[in-house]
Write a protein that holds these residues in place. Structure first.
Motif, mmCIF file in Angstrom:
data_model
loop_
_atom_site.group_PDB
_atom_site.id
_atom_site.type_symbol
_atom_site.label_atom_id
_atom_site.label_comp_id
_atom_site.label_asym_id
_atom_site.label_seq_id
_atom_site.Cartn_x
_atom_site.Cartn_y
_atom_site.Cartn_z
ATOM 1 N N VAL A 130 85.987 35.162 85.993
ATOM 2 C CA VAL A 130 84.753 35.936 86.044
ATOM 3 C C VAL A 130 84.370 36.420 84.650
ATOM 4 O O VAL A 130 83.190 36.454 84.286
ATOM 5 N N ASN A 131 85.356 36.787 83.844
ATOM 6 C CA ASN A 131 85.078 37.215 82.465
ATOM 7 C C ASN A 131 84.309 36.135 81.690
ATOM 8 O O ASN A 131 83.472 36.450 80.840
ATOM 9 N N ARG A 132 84.585 34.862 81.985
ATOM 10 C CA ARG A 132 83.960 33.744 81.285
ATOM 11 C C ARG A 132 82.677 33.267 81.974
ATOM 12 O O ARG A 132 82.059 32.304 81.519
ATOM 13 N N ASP A 133 82.300 33.900 83.078
ATOM 14 C CA ASP A 133 81.176 33.406 83.870
ATOM 15 C C ASP A 133 79.845 33.904 83.305
ATOM 16 O O ASP A 133 79.035 34.544 83.983
ATOM 17 N N ARG A 134 79.638 33.601 82.015
ATOM 18 C CA ARG A 134 78.419 33.967 81.290
ATOM 19 C C ARG A 134 78.093 32.839 80.316
ATOM 20 O O ARG A 134 78.998 32.125 79.872
ATOM 21 N N PRO A 135 76.830 32.671 79.969
ATOM 22 C CA PRO A 135 76.456 31.526 79.118
ATOM 23 C C PRO A 135 76.786 31.754 77.641
ATOM 24 O O PRO A 135 76.729 32.870 77.140
ATOM 25 N N CYS A 136 77.150 30.691 76.968
ATOM 26 C CA CYS A 136 77.222 30.658 75.495
ATOM 27 C C CYS A 136 77.269 29.193 75.095
ATOM 28 O O CYS A 136 78.300 28.697 74.641
ATOM 29 N N ALA A 137 76.183 28.496 75.317
ATOM 30 C CA ALA A 137 76.130 27.065 75.026
ATOM 31 C C ALA A 137 76.565 26.814 73.591
ATOM 32 O O ALA A 137 76.077 27.439 72.652
ATOM 33 N N GLY A 138 77.518 25.895 73.425
ATOM 34 C CA GLY A 138 78.034 25.581 72.107
ATOM 35 C C GLY A 138 79.008 26.599 71.574
ATOM 36 O O GLY A 138 79.430 26.526 70.424
ATOM 37 N N GLY A 139 79.392 27.560 72.420
ATOM 38 C CA GLY A 139 80.285 28.624 71.980
ATOM 39 C C GLY A 139 81.752 28.264 71.987
ATOM 40 O O GLY A 139 82.595 29.073 71.613
ATOM 41 N N GLY A 140 82.083 27.047 72.455
ATOM 42 C CA GLY A 140 83.470 26.642 72.501
ATOM 43 C C GLY A 140 84.216 27.336 73.632
ATOM 44 O O GLY A 140 83.622 27.957 74.515
ATOM 45 N N VAL A 141 85.551 27.229 73.602
ATOM 46 C CA VAL A 141 86.384 27.830 74.634
ATOM 47 C C VAL A 141 86.609 29.290 74.262
ATOM 48 O O VAL A 141 87.344 29.593 73.333
ATOM 49 N N ALA A 142 85.950 30.181 74.978
ATOM 50 C CA ALA A 142 85.976 31.607 74.652
ATOM 51 C C ALA A 142 86.481 32.395 75.841
ATOM 52 O O ALA A 142 86.499 31.918 76.974
ATOM 53 N N GLU A 143 86.882 33.643 75.563
ATOM 54 C CA GLU A 143 87.427 34.482 76.617
ATOM 55 C C GLU A 143 86.349 35.208 77.403
ATOM 56 O O GLU A 143 86.621 35.707 78.501
ATOM 57 N N ASN A 144 85.126 35.299 76.877
ATOM 58 C CA ASN A 144 84.089 36.086 77.534
ATOM 59 C C ASN A 144 82.828 35.287 77.866
ATOM 60 O O ASN A 144 81.803 35.856 78.206
ATOM 61 N N CYS A 145 82.909 33.950 77.762
ATOM 62 C CA CYS A 145 81.781 33.108 78.154
ATOM 63 C C CYS A 145 82.298 31.685 78.376
ATOM 64 O O CYS A 145 83.410 31.351 77.971
ATOM 65 N N SER A 146 81.470 30.870 79.033
ATOM 66 C CA SER A 146 81.947 29.572 79.516
ATOM 67 C C SER A 146 81.855 28.453 78.496
ATOM 68 O O SER A 146 82.421 27.378 78.703
ATOM 69 N N GLY A 147 81.082 28.655 77.416
ATOM 70 C CA GLY A 147 80.902 27.585 76.437
ATOM 71 C C GLY A 147 79.784 26.634 76.789
ATOM 72 O O GLY A 147 79.565 25.655 76.071
ATOM 73 N N ILE A 148 79.082 26.876 77.895
ATOM 74 C CA ILE A 148 77.982 26.006 78.307
ATOM 75 C C ILE A 148 76.774 26.869 78.682
ATOM 76 O O ILE A 148 76.863 28.097 78.764
ATOM 77 N N SER A 149 75.671 26.197 78.948
ATOM 78 C CA SER A 149 74.464 26.875 79.415
ATOM 79 C C SER A 149 74.578 27.126 80.918
ATOM 80 O O SER A 149 74.864 26.203 81.687
ATOM 81 N N GLN A 150 74.359 28.352 81.347
ATOM 82 C CA GLN A 150 74.451 28.717 82.757
ATOM 83 C C GLN A 150 73.803 30.085 82.946
ATOM 84 O O GLN A 150 73.454 30.759 81.969
ATOM 85 N N ARG A 188 95.303 32.098 73.905
ATOM 86 C CA ARG A 188 94.927 33.424 74.363
ATOM 87 C C ARG A 188 93.441 33.525 74.690
ATOM 88 O O ARG A 188 93.037 34.325 75.520
ATOM 89 N N SER A 189 92.612 32.695 74.067
ATOM 90 C CA SER A 189 91.181 32.789 74.330
ATOM 91 C C SER A 189 90.806 32.214 75.683
ATOM 92 O O SER A 189 89.702 32.377 76.136
ATOM 93 N N SER A 190 91.731 31.495 76.311
ATOM 94 C CA SER A 190 91.439 30.984 77.641
ATOM 95 C C SER A 190 92.371 31.628 78.642
ATOM 96 O O SER A 190 92.786 32.745 78.473
ATOM 97 N N ARG A 191 92.743 30.896 79.653
ATOM 98 C CA ARG A 191 93.445 31.523 80.755
ATOM 99 C C ARG A 191 94.945 31.548 80.559
ATOM 100 O O ARG A 191 95.587 30.525 80.569
ATOM 101 N N PRO A 192 95.610 32.739 80.437
ATOM 102 C CA PRO A 192 97.058 32.798 80.438
ATOM 103 C C PRO A 192 97.525 32.555 81.855
ATOM 104 O O PRO A 192 97.170 33.326 82.716
ATOM 105 N N ARG A 193 98.317 31.537 82.143
ATOM 106 C CA ARG A 193 98.623 31.199 83.509
ATOM 107 C C ARG A 193 99.713 32.058 84.050
ATOM 108 O O ARG A 193 100.761 32.182 83.466
#
Length: 563
Positions: free
Chosen positions: A529-549, A8-13
């Motif tokens: 788009v919901n995940r198109d925000r930075p959270c380096a080291g945040g893992g696979v999240a629903e509201n950020c990408s998990g990387i620096s950006q 659920r934290s990633s993309r429901p296809r």
């Protein structure tokens, strides 16, 4: 067998629908189906340039040259706060007889019906939408008044190509006209074909001509011996015939058939290009779409997700009504900012429409509700998991449903989204492509999701290899060249960390975008788009990408896709 894990934290296809065009295919393309009986109405396509014999209340009806559904003219009804601009025509009918009334309309709250009998309506299509209603005349009924109208204070509506199929009440005239002859094409574009023919004769008089595609699918009715069929798909073969009819409803045999292939659209193939990252209102701290559009220049969004709310009934996430809620609010904001959406229908998890709708016709009806709710130009069906992608009966049901809605909504683009291996489609992906050809489903774009491969560090190389494998399969099945096959390909990636810890950086996504442009594919998307925000080291999240950006960095890159 290739499988895909989702949480659920990633993309429901989900499978998605979208609006307009067609693949290049050999042979005729099915278009809206109606009964083969003659059209009893006169000036049904308003090609005469006047409303006669239609009568419009308040003098609010007129004939316009744009927007039209078919031919060169359509009816415009300027509904006011005190008058619904009702336009009607009375025709002779036969008692105890079944009739089918259909027509193409656009605008707010447009109605089609018969006085004192059945009617139907649509809320607010921004493109032409077909209305159909059936009724049976009474035991002694010899006339019927057909009408179309808008609604008070809802603004101007448009109607075109109205058809009342069934026998006319022609006072004993049972002789059909002769068949039109010498049908030929006099011109074409990527979306239209112009036709002319030699007129028919009749013992009483020919009152009109009906243009068909595929032998049985009526497209429009005209009074003269020429017509322009619009709303067609680029690089697509159509077979046309024409029948004459008289005032009694007698229809002639068909003319000779003429086959015409529409011109190629821009960029080859369907001419359809779409940069449409996924946007989800259900969770993941959804941002303001207008804010994202202003920051990135993106115009399209793939709206997730349409599921079953129980049985064969579509709803956002299976629980929110199609209209009136947060999803419509987001769509309205996107359109107000000059953009548009394609809903995503289906996916990896949830209660989906494919298994719940028992027939292609029922599933097409569910898709049509989504199309009508927003006057869509395109739909996307995200077909995944064992209940749809790996279920051959459901695969065929989805393809059959998309074929029906494509026929009933000229210009609608249809997209299939599905998983892939690093080398191209899997067994079930190959079957889906093969069956789309076998069933003449006329799919516009085959979109692969090149991630969750089960590990791997070269996400650019794997994405390109998967797309090249899809191209090879499309060439093999449809007989296309490289250019045409690329023009029917879509790529839908996952920004940042995927479920299986694969990493797609902005630099890698830029490479994917550049490759997509240089090979002129049809569609580029990513989750989300919901995940198109930075959270380096945040893992696979629903509201950020998990990387620096940067905020909205992947969306801005995607907006640079032009095909």
């Amino acid at each position: 067998m290739f499988s895909r894990r989702k949480r659920r934290s990633s993309r429901p296809r989900l499978l998605a629908l979208i609006g307009s065009a067609a693949l290049a295919v050999a042979g005729a393309v099915a278009l809206p189906t109606t009964a083969q009986a003659a059209n009893v109405l006169s000036n049904a396509g308003f090609e005469s340039g006047s409303t006669s014999p239609w009568t419009c209340s308040g003098g609010l009806g007129s004939v316009v040259s744009s927007p039209v559904h078919g031919g060169t003219k359509a009816l415009s009804g300027a509904a006011s706060s005190s008058d619904n601009a009702k336009c009607s025509q009375t025709v002779s009918v036969q008692p105890n007889t079944a009739y089918t009334l259909s027509g193409w309309v656009r605008g707010n709250y447009v109605y089609l019906g018969v006085d004192g009998g059945a009617s139907t309506w649509t809320q607010s299509p921004t493109a032409y939408s077909q209305l159909t209603v059936q009724f049976t005349t009474g035991a002694s009924q010899t006339s019927a008044t057909i009408y179309t109208q808008g609604w008070y204070a809802q603004g101007t509506y448009y109607a075109d190509d109205i058809s009342l199929d069934g026998p006319g009440g022609g006072g004993g005239d049972t002789q059909a006209p002769t068949a039109p002859t010498a049908l030929k094409s006099t011109g074409k574009t990527s979306t239209s074909v112009s036709l002319s023919w030699t007129g028919a004769s009749d013992n009483v008089g020919v009152t009109g001509y009906d243009v068909y595609s595929g032998g049985s699918n009526k497209l429009l009715t005209v009074s003269g011996t020429s017509a322009t069929v619009s709303g067609l798909s680029p690089s697509t073969a159509y077979a046309f015939t024409v029948k004459a009819h008289d005032a009694a409803g007698n229809a002639s045999a068909a003319s000779n058939s003429v086959s015409v292939t529409t011109d190629q659209g821009s960029g080859g193939g369907t001419g359809f290009k779409q940069a449409a990252p996924y946007f989800y209102t259900g969770w993941g701290d959804p941002p303001s779409p207008a804010t994202v559009m202003n920051a990135t220049g993106v115009k399209w969004f793939t709206m997730a997700f349409v599921l079953s709310s129980g049985g064969c009934n579509p709803a956002w996430d299976g629980q929110r009504a199609l209209t009136g809620g947060q999803d419509q609010t987001a769509i309205n904001a996107i359109r107000s900012a000059g953009g548009d959406v394609v809903p995503s229908i289906g996916g990896w998890s949830g209660n989906k429409l494919g298994p719940n709708c028992s027939t292609p016709e029922a599933l097409a009806g569910a898709y049509q509700k989504v199309i009508d709710a927003y006057g869509l130009k395109a739909i996307d069906v995200d077909i995944e998991n064992s209940d749809e992608f790996e279920n051959e009966a459901v695969q065929d049901r989805i393809l059959g449903a998309l074929k029906i809605v494509k026929a009933n909504n000229p210009g609608l683009r249809t997209i299939l989204t599905f998983g892939t291996s690093t080398t191209g489609p899997t067994y079930y992906g190959n079957r889906l492509i093969e069956q789309s050809k076998a069933l003449n489903a006329d799919i516009d774009v085959f979109t692969i999701m090149p991630f969750d491969f089960g590990g791997g560090s070269d996400m650019y190389g794997s994405t390109v290899n998967a797309a090249e494998g899809l191209k090879t399969k499309l060439k093999s099945v449809f007989g296309w060249d490289d250019t045409t096959a690329y023009a029917h390909i879509g790529i839908s990636g996952m920004n940042g960390l995927s479920d299986q810890q694969e990493t797609t950086t902005p630099a890698i996504w830029t490479q994917v975008k550049d490759w997509s442009n240089s090979h002129h594919i049809a569609r580029l998307a990513f989750w989300s788009v919901n995940r198109d925000r930075p959270c380096a080291g945040g893992g696979v999240a629903e509201n950020c990408s998990g990387i620096s950006q940067d905020n909205w960095q992947f969306t801005k890159i995607t907006a640079g896709f032009t095909g």
